[in-house]
Design a protein around this motif. Structure first.
Motif, short mmCIF file in Angstrom:
data_model
loop_
_atom_site.label_atom_id
_atom_site.label_comp_id
_atom_site.label_asym_id
_atom_site.label_seq_id
_atom_site.Cartn_x
_atom_site.Cartn_y
_atom_site.Cartn_z
N LEU A 53 122.43 103.79 101.28
CA LEU A 53 121.52 104.86 100.88
C LEU A 53 120.19 104.80 101.63
CD1 LEU A 53 122.09 104.84 97.02
CD2 LEU A 53 122.79 106.61 98.62
N GLN A 54 119.84 103.64 102.17
CA GLN A 54 118.56 103.48 102.85
C GLN A 54 118.67 103.65 104.35
OE1 GLN A 54 116.89 99.72 101.58
NE2 GLN A 54 117.18 100.19 99.42
N GLN A 55 119.87 103.87 104.87
CA GLN A 55 120.07 104.03 106.31
C GLN A 55 119.67 105.43 106.76
OE1 GLN A 55 124.21 103.17 106.89
NE2 GLN A 55 123.95 100.96 106.77
N PRO A 56 119.31 105.59 108.02
CA PRO A 56 119.10 106.95 108.56
C PRO A 56 120.42 107.74 108.51
CG PRO A 56 118.13 105.30 110.01
CD PRO A 56 118.95 104.55 109.00
N PHE A 57 120.32 109.02 108.25
CA PHE A 57 121.52 109.84 108.09
C PHE A 57 122.07 110.25 109.45
CE2 PHE A 57 123.87 113.75 107.53
CZ PHE A 57 124.68 113.45 106.46
N ARG A 58 123.31 109.84 109.71
CA ARG A 58 124.05 110.26 110.90
C ARG A 58 125.47 110.58 110.47
NH1 ARG A 58 121.16 105.73 112.72
NH2 ARG A 58 119.53 106.20 114.26
N TRP A 59 125.97 111.74 110.89
CA TRP A 59 127.30 112.18 110.45
C TRP A 59 128.38 111.19 110.85
CZ3 TRP A 59 128.88 115.56 107.04
CH2 TRP A 59 128.04 116.60 106.66
N ARG A 60 128.30 110.65 112.05
CA ARG A 60 129.34 109.72 112.49
C ARG A 60 129.37 108.47 111.62
NH1 ARG A 60 128.54 107.33 118.36
NH2 ARG A 60 126.78 106.42 117.23
N THR A 61 128.19 107.99 111.23
CA THR A 61 128.13 106.77 110.41
C THR A 61 128.66 107.02 109.00
OG1 THR A 61 126.22 106.02 111.69
CG2 THR A 61 126.62 104.95 109.58
N VAL A 62 128.20 108.10 108.37
CA VAL A 62 128.59 108.34 106.98
C VAL A 62 130.07 108.69 106.87
CG1 VAL A 62 126.27 108.98 106.25
CG2 VAL A 62 127.81 110.75 107.11
N LEU A 63 130.62 109.41 107.85
CA LEU A 63 132.04 109.74 107.79
C LEU A 63 132.89 108.50 108.02
CD1 LEU A 63 132.20 113.18 109.63
CD2 LEU A 63 132.38 112.72 107.19
N THR A 64 132.43 107.61 108.89
CA THR A 64 133.16 106.36 109.09
C THR A 64 133.16 105.52 107.81
OG1 THR A 64 132.51 106.35 111.42
CG2 THR A 64 133.30 104.27 110.49
N GLN A 65 132.04 105.51 107.10
CA GLN A 65 132.00 104.77 105.83
C GLN A 65 132.80 105.47 104.74
OE1 GLN A 65 127.77 104.67 105.24
NE2 GLN A 65 127.45 102.88 106.55
N ALA A 66 132.82 106.81 104.75
CA ALA A 66 133.52 107.56 103.71
C ALA A 66 135.03 107.54 103.90
CB ALA A 66 133.03 109.00 103.67
N VAL A 67 135.52 107.01 105.02
CA VAL A 67 136.98 106.89 105.20
C VAL A 67 137.57 106.04 104.08
CG1 VAL A 67 138.73 105.84 106.68
CG2 VAL A 67 136.99 107.34 107.66
N TRP A 68 136.81 105.04 103.62
CA TRP A 68 137.29 104.17 102.55
C TRP A 68 136.89 104.77 101.20
CZ3 TRP A 68 140.35 100.80 104.82
CH2 TRP A 68 140.07 100.43 106.13
N PRO A 69 137.84 105.16 100.36
CA PRO A 69 137.50 105.79 99.07
C PRO A 69 136.64 104.91 98.17
CG PRO A 69 139.84 106.10 99.59
CD PRO A 69 139.30 105.13 100.60
N GLN A 70 136.79 103.57 98.25
CA GLN A 70 135.99 102.72 97.38
C GLN A 70 134.50 102.80 97.72
OE1 GLN A 70 138.42 101.74 99.35
NE2 GLN A 70 137.96 99.87 100.47
N HIS A 71 134.18 103.09 98.99
CA HIS A 71 132.77 103.28 99.35
C HIS A 71 132.19 104.51 98.68
CE1 HIS A 71 133.03 100.74 103.32
NE2 HIS A 71 133.15 100.01 102.22
N VAL A 72 132.98 105.57 98.63
CA VAL A 72 132.52 106.80 97.97
C VAL A 72 132.30 106.55 96.48
CG1 VAL A 72 133.09 109.20 97.46
CG2 VAL A 72 133.69 108.23 99.68
N ARG A 73 133.25 105.87 95.84
CA ARG A 73 133.13 105.61 94.40
C ARG A 73 131.95 104.70 94.10
NH1 ARG A 73 138.83 105.15 94.84
NH2 ARG A 73 138.61 102.89 94.92
#
Length: 468
Positions: A222-242
């Motif tokens: 939540l404290q990282q700068p927002f970049r689409w490539r980074t957030v989508l790579t992290q959101a690939v894992w459903p547990q990160h979203v939850r």
């Protein structure tokens, strides 16, 4: 004579006697218990000090009739000594210079230690704030700082600040809801500062080591700068979203408020929408696309690994392994997309859509169209079992509509879903055993139409109100 009568001393008292008398009287007229008495006492104290510094002698009770010289400056006041004493205005007190912004900045720094008692002593040590008018102005300035900047401050110290400026009673602040929101925001901002994540985990009610680890990782995201490539790579894992969504909800409440810095507001918005948005939204579609791309990439890497292993054994690279693994990954992705699309179709059928336009009519007639088409295939074709491919979806959607809003035990819901999935194979076995697939197909289609009719009758008053 005022101000000496207010202090209870003689008019010839020196500065030390004035201060000692003021200290004694101050115990009987505390600003938080008797503000009017304290104001009179403070004004008398300032006036007495001013006269003492000017070395002005007290005027006699009656004028001297035989004095040939002119009257002293205070003679007019003495000549009217029989009248009720008139208290001089506050203008006689020396001007007080006070930097409110510097004081409030120092108060925030003092509150950082999270010791409310120590903060209260520090606030009461400023003699300038013994003046009620100045204290009121500084309190209003404090409210402006709270509503605009919301500096980091724990709850206990924030309450001490409100109590010191007498802003904690009813009517002191117009927008109490906004004040409470800012209070929570300041408390969160204080906890989110570096080095306090351990205390924050305790505030969130996280006890297990694994829960604390996931919350810490979520806070870093939540404290990282927002970049689409980074957030989508992290959101690939459903547990990160939850885990990220749970952390936001624990911190910001429900409905969540905007978290203070160092949380990136775009990060908070993305992860909230990632957990709640459907697949047909911008964020939902981007996450699904990233997961499919990740599955295909994983299949490609596995295929390349298997092909390389075959090259070690047979001396040539096996491209068929690459194609097979990519095809498996693509098939799994297709099945997942089909399940997602079907779940969204089920949710759409369960909801209420006004009977306007093509979308409204499609929502109403989808089940009978599927059931009618299934009856035509079952009764008019040479392969009645093929009609069941339309019968089962029609029955599923009809049951989803009629059971929506009904009280169904939580333990029964998995069995209902499993039963819908088993309709086709079980009915197929029964039809093969009794050699009557047409009767079974017609029965299932009739059950779907009956459930749809019950639901349509129940929704009819709502549709009439929507049209009206």
């Amino acid at each position: 004579m005022w101000p000496y009568s207010e202090l209870g001393i003689e008019a010839t008292a020196d500065e030390r006697a004035i201060k000692r008398a003021y200290a004694i009287k101050l115990k009987q007229n505390r600003p938080d218990e008797n503000p009017q008495g304290f104001q009179r006492l403070h004004e008398a104290y300032q006036a007495a000090l001013q006269r003492c510094h000017a070395n002005a002698p007290a005027a006699p009770a009656t004028p001297a009739p035989t004095a040939p010289r002119p009257l002293p400056p205070l003679a007019p006041v003495a000549a009217r000594s029989i009248e009720p004493p008139v208290r001089p205005s506050a203008a006689v007190a020396p001007p007080i210079t006070f930097d409110a912004d510097a004081f409030l900045h120092e108060a925030v720094a003092c509150a950082d230690a999270n010791e409310p008692g120590r903060l209260r002593q520090w606030l009461e040590s400023h003699e300038a704030l013994w003046s009620l008018s100045l204290k009121t102005r500084v309190g209003q300035r404090w409210l402006a700082v709270v509503f605009q900047a919301a500096p980091p401050m724990p709850d206990g110290c924030f309450d001490e600040m409100l109590a010191f400026f007498r802003l904690d009673h009813a009517g002191a602040v117009r927008d109490q809801l906004m004040l409470q929101q800012q209070r929570k925001r300041m408390h969160l901002s204080w906890h989110l500062t570096p080095g306090r994540h351990g205390e924050l985990a305790g505030t969130m009610g996280l006890k297990g080591i694994e829960q604390r680890r996931r919350a810490t990782q979520a806070l870093k995201r939540l404290q990282q700068p927002f970049r689409w490539r980074t957030v989508l790579t992290q959101a690939v894992w459903p547990q990160h979203v939850r885990s990220t969504n749970e952390t936001i909800v624990r911190l910001a409440g429900q409905p969540p408020v905007a978290l203070p810095p160092p949380v990136n507001p775009r990060q908070q918005e993305f992860w909230l929408k990632a957990a709640s948005s459907g697949p047909f939204t911008r964020i939902g579609a981007a996450i699904i696309g990233a997961r499919i791309a990740g599955a295909l990439l994983l299949g490609l890497l596995l295929g390349v690994g298997l092909g390389a292993m075959d090259m070690v054994d047979a001396g040539r690279f096996d491209w068929a392994s690459v194609g097979a693994m990519v095809a498996i990954a693509g098939s799994i992705s297709t099945v997942v997309l089909g399940v997602i699309a079907w779940s969204q179709l089920t949710l759409w059928q369960r909801g209420f859509v006004p009977l306007r336009g093509m979308v409204g009519w499609l929502h109403l007639t989808l089940v009978p169209v599927l059931a009618g088409s299934a009856l035509l295939v079952v009764d008019a074709s040479d392969s009645p079992m093929a009609g069941w491919l339309l019968t089962v979806p029609a029955l599923w959607l009809a049951l989803a509509r009629v059971l929506h809003g009904r009280q169904v035990a939580t333990s029964l819901r998995p069995w209902l879903r499993l039963g819908i999935f088993l309709i086709y194979p079980v009915a197929s076995l029964v039809a093969s055993a009794v050699q009557v697939p047409v009767i079974m197909g017609n029965s299932l289609a009739g059950a779907a139409l009956l459930a749809w009719a019950i639901d349509a009758w129940r929704r009819l008053p709502r549709r009439q109100r929507a049209l009206a």
